[in-house]
Design a protein around this motif. Structure first.
Motif, short mmCIF file in Angstrom:
data_model
loop_
_atom_site.label_atom_id
_atom_site.label_comp_id
_atom_site.label_asym_id
_atom_site.label_seq_id
_atom_site.Cartn_x
_atom_site.Cartn_y
_atom_site.Cartn_z
N ASP A 135 0.58 -1.29 -0.23
CA ASP A 135 0.11 -0.06 -0.02
C ASP A 135 1.01 1.01 0.27
O ASP A 135 1.91 1.31 0.82
N PHE A 136 0.72 2.26 -0.79
CA PHE A 136 1.66 3.29 -0.80
C PHE A 136 0.79 4.70 -0.25
O PHE A 136 -0.20 4.97 -1.49
N VAL A 137 0.74 5.49 0.62
CA VAL A 137 0.50 6.57 1.15
C VAL A 137 1.44 6.92 0.59
O VAL A 137 1.80 7.94 1.63
N GLY A 138 0.92 8.49 -0.14
CA GLY A 138 1.98 9.45 -0.47
C GLY A 138 1.41 10.80 -0.14
O GLY A 138 0.30 11.26 -0.38
N ASP A 139 2.36 11.50 -0.73
CA ASP A 139 1.97 12.79 -0.31
C ASP A 139 1.93 13.44 1.43
O ASP A 139 0.46 14.35 1.91
N VAL A 140 1.85 12.99 2.17
CA VAL A 140 1.49 12.61 3.65
C VAL A 140 1.96 14.31 4.46
O VAL A 140 3.17 14.16 4.55
N ARG A 141 0.97 14.75 4.85
CA ARG A 141 0.96 15.93 5.57
C ARG A 141 2.23 15.53 6.95
O ARG A 141 1.53 15.56 7.28
#
Length: 315
Positions: free
Chosen positions: A188-194
């Motif tokens: 699972d790719f969780v991208g661009d997390v602040r």
């Protein structure tokens, strides 16, 4: 970074609230209306080239196209390194990633909260013969698994969507859904997390840029404090993800990746990507998460800055 003015809602709270599902439903309904309105008037640029609304937090000007293309291409490169064949993208939006990921996949399913976004994207897909056969687009929110079979994808992508979730509990639910939909051994790719850890750094830089040249430290500090207090997006400490391996039995490994970019901007400085690897079998146990420059921690609630107020998104 500022998106469209209607999307500049902010939320902040240092502890986990009791879950209010009605409030979450209202929040999602409000966002659906916002995105439907946005996509109704959006330009129909070439697939993957629509960066309308990606504006600088420093001065409100559009982030340069070269910066946005680098941001997109970096995400695509990291996802393709996972060798996806059956890919699900939750929050497909205008198709910024889809146009470059789908051709390399046997199947690509994209979901989005906005039916208008899905309709517009579907029309663009029909104009690309190489995408027609393997692409399926579905209008449904991130937590909705209707029509999606468990363990039917080797890669699940959530890119630049977590910040718009209504609560930390909703994030927990969506990540559990993503892991359940992922085949054993998949990712699972969780991208661009602040990044919550760097929140004050970003706001300090923004306020320093916006302030008058002779502004004193106290004035700047008060401005930053106000910005922190009114922040209404979901920010996540990297420790939340490293802790996930101990809280979810199917998460075997966590890899937190800093952004790498030639162009320095708020996207490359204050956000990060995460890859969750699903255990190859039920008997596997979670491994220590890997965090460059970070540490392992227990307890998830203190790693989230979630929404304080019960109202929905505001401009």
């Amino acid at each position: 970074m500022r998106r469209d003015p209607a999307l500049r809602s902010r939320r902040h709270q240092q502890h986990r609230e009791s879950r209010d599902e009605q409030r979450e439903s209202d929040w999602l309904s409000t966002w659906q209306h916002v995105y439907d309105t946005y996509h109704q008037s959006a330009r129909r640029d070439a697939l993957g080239e629509d960066f309308t609304g990606w504006d600088s937090s420093y001065d409100g000007s559009p982030i340069p196209l070269a910066h946005m293309r680098e941001w997109r291409d970096a995400a695509v490169e990291r996802i393709l390194s996972l060798k996806p064949r059956r890919l699900l993208e939750i929050g497909v939006g205008s198709g910024a990633l889809m146009g470059r990921l789908a051709p390399d996949c046997q199947s690509f399913v994209g979901t989005d909260l906005s039916p208008v976004a899905i309709s517009g994207l579907s029309a663009q897909v029909t104009a690309h013969p190489e995408l027609r056969r393997g692409v399926e687009l579905r209008p449904q929110p991130a937590h909705d698994t209707n029509g999606l079979r468990p363990e039917s994808f080797d890669t699940v992508v959530l890119n630049s969507v977590v910040q718009y979730f209504p609560s930390g509990e909703y994030l927990d639910e969506v990540l559990s859904v993503a892991v359940d939909l992922t085949a054993p051994g998949g990712a699972d790719f969780v991208g661009d997390v602040r990044n919550l850890r760097l929140h004050r750094c970003l706001l300090s830089a923004v306020q320093a840029r916006r302030s008058e040249e002779n502004a004193d430290r106290q004035t700047l500090r008060r401005a930053v404090d106000r910005a922190v207090a009114t922040e209404n997006e979901l920010l996540v400490d990297p420790g939340y993800f490293t802790d996930l391996a101990t809280r979810h039995r199917d998460v075997a490994a966590v890899d937190i990746q800093v952004k790498q970019a030639v162009h320095e901007n708020e996207l490359s400085r204050y956000r990060y990507d995460v890859v969750l690897t699903k255990a190859s079998s039920r008997g596997s146990t979670g491994l220590l998460g890997r965090l460059t420059g970070g540490r392992r921690s227990a307890g998830a609630s203190r790693f989230l800055a979630a929404r304080r107020r019960s109202r929905g998104p505001v401009g």
